[in-house]
Motif scaffolding. Structure first.
Motif, PDB file in Angstrom:
ATOM      1  N   VAL B  33      -0.303  -3.211  -1.819  1.00 15.21           N
ATOM      2  CA  VAL B  33       1.052  -3.247  -2.372  1.00 15.21           C
ATOM      3  C   VAL B  33       1.979  -2.683  -1.293  1.00 15.21           C
ATOM      4  O   VAL B  33       1.804  -1.544  -0.851  1.00 15.21           O
ATOM      5  CB  VAL B  33       1.154  -2.376  -3.650  1.00 15.21           C
ATOM      6  CG1 VAL B  33       2.544  -2.495  -4.264  1.00 15.21           C
ATOM      7  CG2 VAL B  33       0.068  -2.746  -4.644  1.00 15.21           C
ATOM      8  N   LYS B  34       2.915  -3.504  -0.866  1.00 16.49           N
ATOM      9  CA  LYS B  34       3.795  -3.058   0.225  1.00 16.49           C
ATOM     10  C   LYS B  34       5.017  -2.315  -0.334  1.00 16.49           C
ATOM     11  O   LYS B  34       5.332  -2.424  -1.531  1.00 16.49           O
ATOM     12  CB  LYS B  34       4.200  -4.265   1.076  1.00 16.49           C
ATOM     13  CG  LYS B  34       2.971  -4.850   1.799  1.00 16.49           C
ATOM     14  CD  LYS B  34       3.237  -6.147   2.469  1.00 16.49           C
ATOM     15  CE  LYS B  34       3.815  -6.016   3.835  1.00 16.49           C
ATOM     16  NZ  LYS B  34       3.900  -7.310   4.530  1.00 16.49           N
ATOM     17  N   VAL B  35       5.688  -1.579   0.527  1.00 14.07           N
ATOM     18  CA  VAL B  35       6.833  -0.779   0.053  1.00 14.07           C
ATOM     19  C   VAL B  35       7.954  -1.668  -0.477  1.00 14.07           C
ATOM     20  O   VAL B  35       8.730  -1.254  -1.348  1.00 14.07           O
ATOM     21  CB  VAL B  35       7.377   0.188   1.145  1.00 14.07           C
ATOM     22  CG1 VAL B  35       6.492   1.388   1.317  1.00 14.07           C
ATOM     23  CG2 VAL B  35       7.575  -0.516   2.454  1.00 14.07           C
ATOM     24  N   ASP B  36       8.008  -2.922  -0.002  1.00 12.50           N
ATOM     25  CA  ASP B  36       9.062  -3.821  -0.518  1.00 12.50           C
ATOM     26  C   ASP B  36       8.648  -4.460  -1.846  1.00 12.50           C
ATOM     27  O   ASP B  36       9.329  -5.329  -2.378  1.00 12.50           O
ATOM     28  CB  ASP B  36       9.402  -4.900   0.525  1.00 12.50           C
ATOM     29  CG  ASP B  36       8.225  -5.845   0.802  1.00 12.50           C
ATOM     30  OD1 ASP B  36       7.184  -5.751   0.107  1.00 12.50           O
ATOM     31  OD2 ASP B  36       8.331  -6.682   1.718  1.00 12.50           O
ATOM     32  N   GLY B  37       7.496  -4.050  -2.379  1.00 13.15           N
ATOM     33  CA  GLY B  37       7.047  -4.546  -3.684  1.00 13.15           C
ATOM     34  C   GLY B  37       6.149  -5.781  -3.597  1.00 13.15           C
ATOM     35  O   GLY B  37       5.496  -6.151  -4.576  1.00 13.15           O
ATOM     36  N   SER B  38       6.083  -6.435  -2.434  1.00 16.06           N
ATOM     37  CA  SER B  38       5.225  -7.629  -2.324  1.00 16.06           C
ATOM     38  C   SER B  38       3.747  -7.196  -2.231  1.00 16.06           C
ATOM     39  O   SER B  38       3.448  -6.039  -1.909  1.00 16.06           O
ATOM     40  CB  SER B  38       5.612  -8.457  -1.104  1.00 16.06           C
ATOM     41  OG  SER B  38       5.422  -7.693   0.066  1.00 16.06           O
ATOM     42  N   ILE B  69      -0.897  -4.949   9.150  1.00 14.09           N
ATOM     43  CA  ILE B  69       0.110  -4.275   8.315  1.00 14.09           C
ATOM     44  C   ILE B  69       0.157  -2.800   8.728  1.00 14.09           C
ATOM     45  O   ILE B  69      -0.881  -2.131   8.803  1.00 14.09           O
ATOM     46  CB  ILE B  69      -0.246  -4.401   6.810  1.00 14.09           C
ATOM     47  CG1 ILE B  69      -0.405  -5.888   6.427  1.00 14.09           C
ATOM     48  CG2 ILE B  69       0.815  -3.733   5.941  1.00 14.09           C
ATOM     49  CD1 ILE B  69      -0.883  -6.124   4.991  1.00 14.09           C
ATOM     50  N   LEU B  70       1.348  -2.323   8.989  1.00 13.52           N
ATOM     51  CA  LEU B  70       1.492  -0.916   9.403  1.00 13.52           C
ATOM     52  C   LEU B  70       1.306   0.011   8.204  1.00 13.52           C
ATOM     53  O   LEU B  70       1.669  -0.349   7.068  1.00 13.52           O
ATOM     54  CB  LEU B  70       2.879  -0.674  10.000  1.00 13.52           C
ATOM     55  CG  LEU B  70       3.245  -1.500  11.238  1.00 13.52           C
ATOM     56  CD1 LEU B  70       4.651  -1.150  11.723  1.00 13.52           C
ATOM     57  CD2 LEU B  70       2.237  -1.264  12.360  1.00 13.52           C
ATOM     58  N   TYR B  71       0.765   1.199   8.452  1.00 18.47           N
ATOM     59  CA  TYR B  71       0.633   2.189   7.371  1.00 18.47           C
ATOM     60  C   TYR B  71       2.000   2.406   6.711  1.00 18.47           C
ATOM     61  O   TYR B  71       2.101   2.545   5.494  1.00 18.47           O
ATOM     62  CB  TYR B  71       0.140   3.539   7.938  1.00 18.47           C
ATOM     63  CG  TYR B  71      -1.362   3.688   8.100  1.00 18.47           C
ATOM     64  CD1 TYR B  71      -2.157   2.627   8.501  1.00 18.47           C
ATOM     65  CD2 TYR B  71      -1.984   4.924   7.882  1.00 18.47           C
ATOM     66  CE1 TYR B  71      -3.526   2.790   8.684  1.00 18.47           C
ATOM     67  CE2 TYR B  71      -3.362   5.091   8.050  1.00 18.47           C
ATOM     68  CZ  TYR B  71      -4.126   4.026   8.457  1.00 18.47           C
ATOM     69  OH  TYR B  71      -5.471   4.187   8.637  1.00 18.47           O
ATOM     70  N   SER B  72       3.041   2.422   7.547  1.00 18.00           N
ATOM     71  CA  SER B  72       4.381   2.726   7.017  1.00 18.00           C
ATOM     72  C   SER B  72       4.901   1.635   6.078  1.00 18.00           C
ATOM     73  O   SER B  72       5.866   1.850   5.362  1.00 18.00           O
ATOM     74  CB  SER B  72       5.358   2.925   8.181  1.00 18.00           C
ATOM     75  OG  SER B  72       5.384   1.746   8.963  1.00 18.00           O
ATOM     76  N   GLU B  73       4.250   0.467   6.078  1.00 17.68           N
ATOM     77  CA  GLU B  73       4.688  -0.623   5.188  1.00 17.68           C
ATOM     78  C   GLU B  73       3.922  -0.617   3.864  1.00 17.68           C
ATOM     79  O   GLU B  73       4.172  -1.440   2.992  1.00 17.68           O
ATOM     80  CB  GLU B  73       4.431  -1.983   5.858  1.00 17.68           C
ATOM     81  CG  GLU B  73       5.249  -2.251   7.105  1.00 17.68           C
ATOM     82  CD  GLU B  73       4.840  -3.560   7.766  1.00 17.68           C
ATOM     83  OE1 GLU B  73       5.709  -4.414   7.951  1.00 17.68           O
ATOM     84  OE2 GLU B  73       3.641  -3.717   8.091  1.00 17.68           O
ATOM     85  N   ILE B  74       2.917   0.285   3.758  1.00 18.99           N
ATOM     86  CA  ILE B  74       2.035   0.240   2.580  1.00 18.99           C
ATOM     87  C   ILE B  74       2.440   1.287   1.540  1.00 18.99           C
ATOM     88  O   ILE B  74       2.668   2.447   1.870  1.00 18.99           O
ATOM     89  CB  ILE B  74       0.559   0.477   3.003  1.00 18.99           C
ATOM     90  CG1 ILE B  74       0.133  -0.568   4.033  1.00 18.99           C
ATOM     91  CG2 ILE B  74      -0.368   0.458   1.789  1.00 18.99           C
ATOM     92  CD1 ILE B  74      -1.230  -0.306   4.669  1.00 18.99           C
ATOM     93  N   GLN B  75       2.512   0.809   0.285  1.00 16.75           N
ATOM     94  CA  GLN B  75       2.812   1.746  -0.808  1.00 16.75           C
ATOM     95  C   GLN B  75       1.515   2.219  -1.453  1.00 16.75           C
ATOM     96  O   GLN B  75       1.322   3.378  -1.748  1.00 16.75           O
ATOM     97  CB  GLN B  75       3.677   1.008  -1.831  1.00 16.75           C
ATOM     98  CG  GLN B  75       4.288   1.865  -2.895  1.00 16.75           C
ATOM     99  CD  GLN B  75       4.886   0.967  -3.975  1.00 16.75           C
ATOM    100  OE1 GLN B  75       4.399   0.956  -5.102  1.00 16.75           O
ATOM    101  NE2 GLN B  75       5.900   0.192  -3.640  1.00 16.75           N
ATOM    102  N   ASN B  76       0.599   1.288  -1.687  1.00 21.02           N
ATOM    103  CA  ASN B  76      -0.671   1.625  -2.346  1.00 21.02           C
ATOM    104  C   ASN B  76      -1.674   0.493  -2.111  1.00 21.02           C
ATOM    105  O   ASN B  76      -1.305  -0.582  -1.635  1.00 21.02           O
ATOM    106  CB  ASN B  76      -0.432   1.806  -3.848  1.00 21.02           C
ATOM    107  CG  ASN B  76      -1.562   2.592  -4.522  1.00 21.02           C
ATOM    108  OD1 ASN B  76      -2.541   2.978  -3.876  1.00 21.02           O
ATOM    109  ND2 ASN B  76      -1.436   2.826  -5.815  1.00 21.02           N
ATOM    110  N   ILE B  77      -2.960   0.750  -2.414  1.00 21.31           N
ATOM    111  CA  ILE B  77      -3.976  -0.317  -2.325  1.00 21.31           C
ATOM    112  C   ILE B  77      -4.806  -0.299  -3.607  1.00 21.31           C
ATOM    113  O   ILE B  77      -5.337   0.748  -4.000  1.00 21.31           O
ATOM    114  CB  ILE B  77      -4.900  -0.114  -1.096  1.00 21.31           C
ATOM    115  CG1 ILE B  77      -4.063  -0.139   0.190  1.00 21.31           C
ATOM    116  CG2 ILE B  77      -5.975  -1.190  -1.055  1.00 21.31           C
ATOM    117  CD1 ILE B  77      -4.859   0.063   1.470  1.00 21.31           C
TER     118      ILE B  77
END
Ligand code: SF4
Ligand code: SF4
Lengths: 340, 113
Positions: B33-38, B69-77
């Motif tokens: 789950v990316k920080v932009d919600g995608s 995918i950069l760590y900074s782009e990730i919200q959760n897995i």
């Protein structure tokens, strides 16, 4: 020992060249995994436990050859998955033989007879089929979780020998292996006519106190001493005698994780064939940016404390042969006398 | 023990870097789950946290080119895919065999002993 003289010479001159160049870390055997698919599902096999989209994938021949050229090791071992399920296996082996690489095609041999009859391979001193055989019929079929595999593999071996191919066997031994039955197994393989055998303990890892790690290593020494002491004259091993002596507890070696670098669908595996701690994009990146000091027994890494597997220690044994007169003498004596 | 089906709750006791390590060790597909919600579903085969911009690499469900995918782009897995390693260890296989053998063996009732 049974490694042919031309192969011994190729390896010896390569190692000496590396030493003269002052190269501290150099690869000896490239482990090239073109795919993870297999036609067996042996219990505990870490190579096949991937989701479907990964199992469907395979490396291109170009990608394999690029890795071979980047690495430069004189020996290329092709495990897998099952390499005979790789559609371009004939093309890949041909290209490796043209590059004068000594190829060990590690197979469970279920498809071997069929592929030989289809003319996929041509006999060459550079090509050896390394057949996965974990013991006599009952032991092997138990290890691979399917009845009848041993008999099919024996048929494949016979066919390959009949057609003039080099054939070796590779055997992984786990806790509880019976040394007497293994000695019978060695007799049986030599009677079949294989060129030589390779043996290694399986990889084991568990969090345990130091004393227990020591006991586990002693157990491995005990098993290999019982199996290999007083080796019969007809037994031939296709590996470094110093490595076998190490397994028997006669030498204390440290691991050489860069000795058998691994390339597969994911890239260059860090740090070794057994551990997957990440992937490098190039061979140079693997060699230069892996924190090698974190691996091997001396590092204290728990994942390494029980490990005595060939992919970590055989390269150490080969290096020992060329690092001291004692190592050289021990190798020559064992090679000439067959005594371990 | 398998992480199959787990949706981590990130917070004081569970950092994103730990979840990424667990997802990297997981032998199944996950959903990032990316920080932009995608969301991206696939197999994470690599992670590198020893570089200035830590990243993961994954193959999507079609097995197409690795995505970075950069760590900074990730919200959760989320651990959404089947765990291909669950129950497939050597020990698990031996236990299954022993159980099968015990079931096949003729029953020995007390009266027959
Ligand atoms: S034959 Fe080799 S690759 Fe295939 S399942 Fe068995 S151990 Fe794994
Ligand atoms: S000791 Fe074994 S597990 Fe550790 S790096 Fe060497 S080969 Fe790999």
């Amino acid at each position: 020992m049974s490694v042919p003289a031309s192969q011994m010479w190729a390896v010896a001159s390569y190692v000496i060249k590396q030493k003269l160049r002052g190269r501290k870390r150099y690869p000896l055997v490239l482990m090239l995994e073109p795919l993870f698919r297999c036609n067996l599902t042996c219990a505990g096999c870490g190579k096949i436990q991937y989701p479907a989209q990964i199992l469907r994938k395979q490396l291109s021949v170009e990608a394999c050859l690029k890795a071979v050229d980047e690495c430069g090791a004189p020996i290329v071992s092709i495990p897998g998955g099952e390499p005979l399920m790789y559609p371009q296996i004939g093309e890949l082996v041909d290209a490796l033989v043209k590059r004068k690489k000594y190829v060990y095609l590690c197979t469970n041999a279920l498809l071997l007879k069929e592929e030989l009859e289809a003319g996929v391979f041509k006999p060459s001193k550079y090509l050896s089929f390394s057949i996965h055989m974990d013991g006599l019929r009952a032991d092997h079929d138990e290890a691979v979780c399917r009845d009848g595999v041993y008999d099919t593999a024996v048929e494949g071996i016979r066919e390959a020998l009949r057609r003039g191919f080099r054939v070796t066997t590779n055997t992984t031994l786990f806790d509880g292996a019976n040394p007497l039955r293994m000695r019978e197994f060695f007799d049986e393989m030599m009677t079949l006519g294989v060129e030589g055998m390779m043996v290694s303990p399986g990889y084991s890892y568990s969090k345990a106190p130091d004393q227990e790690h020591f006991l586990r290593r002693s157990k491995t020494h005990g098993l290999f001493s019982a199996m290999l002491s007083n080796p019969k004259k007809q037994w031939k091993f296709n590996q470094s005698p110093l490595f076998l002596q190490f397994l028997m507890g006669k030498h204390d070696y440290e691991c050489t994780p860069w000795g058998n670098p691994t390339f597969n669908l994911f890239g260059w595996q860090r740090p070794c064939y057994l551990l997957q701690e990440g992937y490098a994009e190039s061979f140079q990146d693997l060699m230069e940016n892996t924190r090698w000091e974190n691996y091997g027994r001396k590092s204290g890494n728990e994942k390494c404390l029980d490990c005595m597997v060939h992919c970590g220690f055989e390269a150490t044994a080969v290096d020992q042969t060329f690092s001291s007169w004692q190592g050289f003498r021990d190798t020559v004596v064992a090679t000439l006398t067959g005594k371990l | 023990m398998t992480l199959e089906g787990w949706v981590p709750k990130l917070g004081e006791y569970l950092a994103l870097a730990e979840v990424i390590d667990l997802a990297f060790d997981y032998r199944g597909n996950t959903t990032v789950v990316k920080v932009d919600g995608s969301e991206v579903e696939g197999y994470i085969f690599n992670r590198n946290r020893h570089v200035p911009e830590p990243f993961i690499q994954m193959f999507d469900l079609a097995g197409e080119r690795p995505l970075k995918i950069l760590y900074s782009e990730i919200q959760n897995i989320k651990f959404t895919g089947k765990d291909m390693a669950a129950g497939n260890s050597w020990i698990a296989w031996l236990e299954r065999k022993e159980k099968e053998a015990a079931e096949k063996a003729p029953r020995r009732d007390k009266g027959m002993e």
